[in-house]
Design a protein around this motif. Structure first.
Motif, PDB file in Angstrom:
ATOM      1  N   ALA A 137       0.838  -1.204   0.000  1.00  0.00           N
ATOM      2  CA  ALA A 137       0.000   0.000   0.000  1.00  0.00           C
ATOM      3  C   ALA A 137       0.870   1.251   0.000  1.00  0.00           C
ATOM      4  O   ALA A 137       0.552   2.233  -0.679  1.00  0.00           O
ATOM      5  N   ALA A 138       1.980   1.219   0.739  1.00  0.00           N
ATOM      6  CA  ALA A 138       2.882   2.375   0.784  1.00  0.00           C
ATOM      7  C   ALA A 138       3.462   2.663  -0.592  1.00  0.00           C
ATOM      8  O   ALA A 138       3.511   3.822  -1.032  1.00  0.00           O
ATOM      9  N   ALA A 139       3.884   1.634  -1.302  1.00  0.00           N
ATOM     10  CA  ALA A 139       4.448   1.816  -2.644  1.00  0.00           C
ATOM     11  C   ALA A 139       3.405   2.375  -3.611  1.00  0.00           C
ATOM     12  O   ALA A 139       3.690   3.293  -4.393  1.00  0.00           O
ATOM     13  N   GLU A 140       2.195   1.844  -3.553  1.00  0.00           N
ATOM     14  CA  GLU A 140       1.137   2.330  -4.442  1.00  0.00           C
ATOM     15  C   GLU A 140       0.701   3.745  -4.066  1.00  0.00           C
ATOM     16  O   GLU A 140       0.402   4.562  -4.946  1.00  0.00           O
ATOM     17  N   PHE A 141       0.666   4.047  -2.782  1.00  0.00           N
ATOM     18  CA  PHE A 141       0.346   5.401  -2.335  1.00  0.00           C
ATOM     19  C   PHE A 141       1.404   6.380  -2.834  1.00  0.00           C
ATOM     20  O   PHE A 141       1.071   7.473  -3.308  1.00  0.00           O
ATOM     21  N   ASP A 142       2.675   5.992  -2.768  1.00  0.00           N
ATOM     22  CA  ASP A 142       3.750   6.856  -3.258  1.00  0.00           C
ATOM     23  C   ASP A 142       3.611   7.131  -4.755  1.00  0.00           C
ATOM     24  O   ASP A 142       3.859   8.247  -5.220  1.00  0.00           O
ATOM     25  N   GLU A 143       3.181   6.126  -5.513  1.00  0.00           N
ATOM     26  CA  GLU A 143       2.941   6.330  -6.950  1.00  0.00           C
ATOM     27  C   GLU A 143       1.794   7.304  -7.177  1.00  0.00           C
ATOM     28  O   GLU A 143       1.875   8.184  -8.042  1.00  0.00           O
ATOM     29  N   LEU A 144       0.717   7.161  -6.417  1.00  0.00           N
ATOM     30  CA  LEU A 144      -0.412   8.089  -6.502  1.00  0.00           C
ATOM     31  C   LEU A 144       0.049   9.511  -6.177  1.00  0.00           C
ATOM     32  O   LEU A 144      -0.324  10.469  -6.868  1.00  0.00           O
ATOM     33  N   CYS A 145       0.870   9.645  -5.156  1.00  0.00           N
ATOM     34  CA  CYS A 145       1.388  10.968  -4.775  1.00  0.00           C
ATOM     35  C   CYS A 145       2.229  11.581  -5.897  1.00  0.00           C
ATOM     36  O   CYS A 145       2.106  12.769  -6.189  1.00  0.00           O
ATOM     37  N   ALA A 146       3.076  10.773  -6.526  1.00  0.00           N
ATOM     38  CA  ALA A 146       3.926  11.276  -7.615  1.00  0.00           C
ATOM     39  C   ALA A 146       3.080  11.812  -8.762  1.00  0.00           C
ATOM     40  O   ALA A 146       3.364  12.885  -9.310  1.00  0.00           O
ATOM     41  N   ARG A 147       2.031  11.088  -9.123  1.00  0.00           N
ATOM     42  CA  ARG A 147       1.137  11.552 -10.200  1.00  0.00           C
ATOM     43  C   ARG A 147       0.409  12.832  -9.785  1.00  0.00           C
ATOM     44  O   ARG A 147       0.228  13.749 -10.585  1.00  0.00           O
ATOM     45  N   THR A 148      -0.004  12.897  -8.534  1.00  0.00           N
ATOM     46  CA  THR A 148      -0.716  14.074  -8.029  1.00  0.00           C
ATOM     47  C   THR A 148       0.197  15.297  -8.028  1.00  0.00           C
ATOM     48  O   THR A 148      -0.230  16.397  -8.389  1.00  0.00           O
ATOM     49  N   LEU A 149       1.449  15.106  -7.652  1.00  0.00           N
ATOM     50  CA  LEU A 149       2.407  16.220  -7.623  1.00  0.00           C
ATOM     51  C   LEU A 149       2.620  16.833  -9.006  1.00  0.00           C
ATOM     52  O   LEU A 149       2.860  18.033  -9.111  1.00  0.00           O
ATOM     53  N   GLU A 150       2.522  16.013 -10.051  1.00  0.00           N
ATOM     54  CA  GLU A 150       2.645  16.549 -11.411  1.00  0.00           C
ATOM     55  C   GLU A 150       1.589  17.631 -11.653  1.00  0.00           C
ATOM     56  O   GLU A 150       1.883  18.694 -12.193  1.00  0.00           O
ATOM     57  N   GLY A 151       0.354  17.360 -11.267  1.00  0.00           N
ATOM     58  CA  GLY A 151      -0.727  18.334 -11.437  1.00  0.00           C
ATOM     59  C   GLY A 151      -0.536  19.559 -10.568  1.00  0.00           C
ATOM     60  O   GLY A 151      -0.799  20.683 -10.997  1.00  0.00           O
ATOM     61  N   ILE A 152      -0.074  19.358  -9.347  1.00  0.00           N
ATOM     62  CA  ILE A 152       0.155  20.493  -8.440  1.00  0.00           C
ATOM     63  C   ILE A 152       1.220  21.417  -9.018  1.00  0.00           C
ATOM     64  O   ILE A 152       1.051  22.641  -9.062  1.00  0.00           O
TER      65      ILE A 152
END
Length: 106
Positions: free
Chosen positions: A18-33
């Motif tokens: 879950a931590a690895a997948e959450f980190d991937e979600l965060c990376a994609r979200t940071l692109e938009g930010i």
């Protein structure tokens, strides 16, 4: 510094997968930010030492309106909808800026 609005968010993650997948979600979200949020002054994700299943976010916005605009972004709505599957818990602390130093805006 009469303006400024921030958050401190602590996410407890279910397990290493879950931590690895959450980190991937965060990376994609940071692109938009980075691409679409000039009034988001700071958005940093930390892993506390010795707590590999915890993520701490520090977020600083120009003001409350900037935070509201952040929350309305499609990439943030996606993050909020998807994050729950990875979490064991979350704590959110809202912060009003009193004083400090921030990097100059470009």
């Amino acid at each position: 510094m009469s303006k400024g609005y921030g958050l401190f968010v602590r996410f407890a993650l279910r397990d290493e997968k879950a931590a690895a997948e959450f980190d991937e979600l965060c990376a994609r979200t940071l692109e938009g930010i980075r691409a679409r949020e000039p009034q988001t002054l700071t958005y940093v994700i930390h892993t506390p030492e010795g707590e590999p299943l915890v993520r701490v976010f520090y977020e600083l916005y120009a003001d409350r309106a900037a935070f509201d605009a952040h929350e309305a972004q499609p990439h943030i709505k996606h993050f909020l909808a998807e994050r729950e599957q990875y979490l064991a818990g979350v704590e959110v602390t809202f912060l009003d800026v009193i004083a400090g130093k921030v990097a100059a805006q470009k």
